[in-house]
Design an enzyme around this catalytic site. Structure first.
Site, PDB file in Angstrom:
ATOM      1  CE1 TYR A   1      -9.331   0.750   7.619  1.00  0.00           C
ATOM      2  CE2 TYR A   1      -9.842   1.678   9.774  1.00  0.00           C
ATOM      3  CZ  TYR A   1      -8.992   1.556   8.695  1.00  0.00           C
ATOM      4  OH  TYR A   1      -7.801   2.241   8.684  1.00  0.00           O
TER       5      TYR A   1
ATOM      6  CB  ALA B   1     -10.044  -5.549   8.768  1.00  0.00           C
ATOM      7  CE  LYS B   2      -6.432  -0.709   9.406  1.00  0.00           C
ATOM      8  NZ  LYS B   2      -5.170  -0.937   8.676  1.00  0.00           N
TER       9      LYS B   2
ATOM     10  N   GLY C   1       0.833  -1.210   0.000  1.00  0.00           N
ATOM     11  CA  GLY C   1       0.000   0.000   0.000  1.00  0.00           C
ATOM     12  C   GLY C   1       0.857   1.245   0.000  1.00  0.00           C
TER      13      GLY C   1
END
Length: 257
Positions: free
Chosen positions: A156, A159-160, A14
């Site tokens: 999100y 996921a984090k 990324g």
């Protein structure tokens, strides 16, 4: 045990903008060869050229879809072939697809979980082969204060939070091979991604930044360089006794939760 004297090879996912580029710049500034991976390879190439011009050292930019095993393994093999090793991996690739649960579509869940969690799993799995063989490595995963829960970010946040579990587990598994694994969990950082969030909320990005800064004890928004400095420390041999840790970089305890 520390690394030998030749430049280390640091792979950042990324890495076409924001925090990823700031990390690549900081690692290059402190002497590493840097490999910038991103699906947006054109932007990554521009950044790699800037880093090369400013700091010298080796830079490489490659297209990589972190959710595709073959793409990940090919990119890491090319990086190792170009520079001789893989010493550092920064799992930074991430996307947002914000929505309240009742509006959150299945593909919005799958895409976010895929890039963050499957991406970190595939990249870590590929990188550790090189690290185990050389008995040296550093892995840093980019989590977020959203791991503590954030309205409109079920995908999100999950996921984090998952990245924190992955961090602790990989620290246990890879520690015997002299591989440190840590996570950095930023709070609000002024990047194009957070500016896009502001625009989606119908707010001026600068006004939104000021609004968020007012809730932060240190009274300013984070900058990508703040995160990059912490990541660089965790990747340095000065932090060789730090592993399995989740470090929040958010200007103080968040008061808005």
């Amino acid at each position: 045990m520390t690394h030998n004297t030749k430049p280390r090879v640091s792979v950042i996912t990324g890495a076409s903008g924001g925090i990823g580029v700031a990390i690549a710049r900081e690692l290059a500034r402190t002497g590493d060869h840097v490999v910038l991976l991103d699906v947006n390879v054109e932007n990554a190439r521009v950044q790699a050229e800037r880093i090369q011009a400013e700091y010298g050292g080796g830079t490489l930019a490659m297209a990589c879809d972190v959710t595709a095993r073959e793409s990940v393994e090919t990119a890491l093999a090319e990086a190792a072939s170009a520079f001789g090793s893989i010493d550092v991996l920064i799992n930074n690739a991430g996307i947002t697809r914000d929505n309240l649960l009742f509006k959150l579509e299945e593909d919005e869940w799958d895409d976010v979980i895929g890039v963050h969690l499957k991406g970190a799993y595939l990249c870590s799995r590929a990188a550790q082969r090189y690290m185990v063989e050389q008995h040296y490595g550093k892995i840093v995963n980019l989590s977020s204060t959203s791991a503590l829960g954030n309205r409109g970010q079920a995908n999100y946040s999950t996921a984090k939070a998952g990245l924190q579990g992955l961090t602790r587990t990989l620290a246990l598994e890879l520690g015997p091979f002299n591989i440190n694994v840590n996570a950095v969990a930023p709070g609000y950082v002024d990047t194009e991604m957070t500016r896009a969030v502001a625009r989606r909320l119908g707010k001026d990005p600068e006004a939104y930044k000021a609004e968020r800064a007012a809730t932060i004890p240190i009274r300013r928004a984070g900058e990508p360089e703040d995160i990059a400095a912490l990541v660089q420390f965790l990747c340095s041999d000065r932090a060789s006794y730090v592993s399995g840790q989740i470090i929040y970089a958010c200007g103080g305890p968040e008061t808005r939760r």
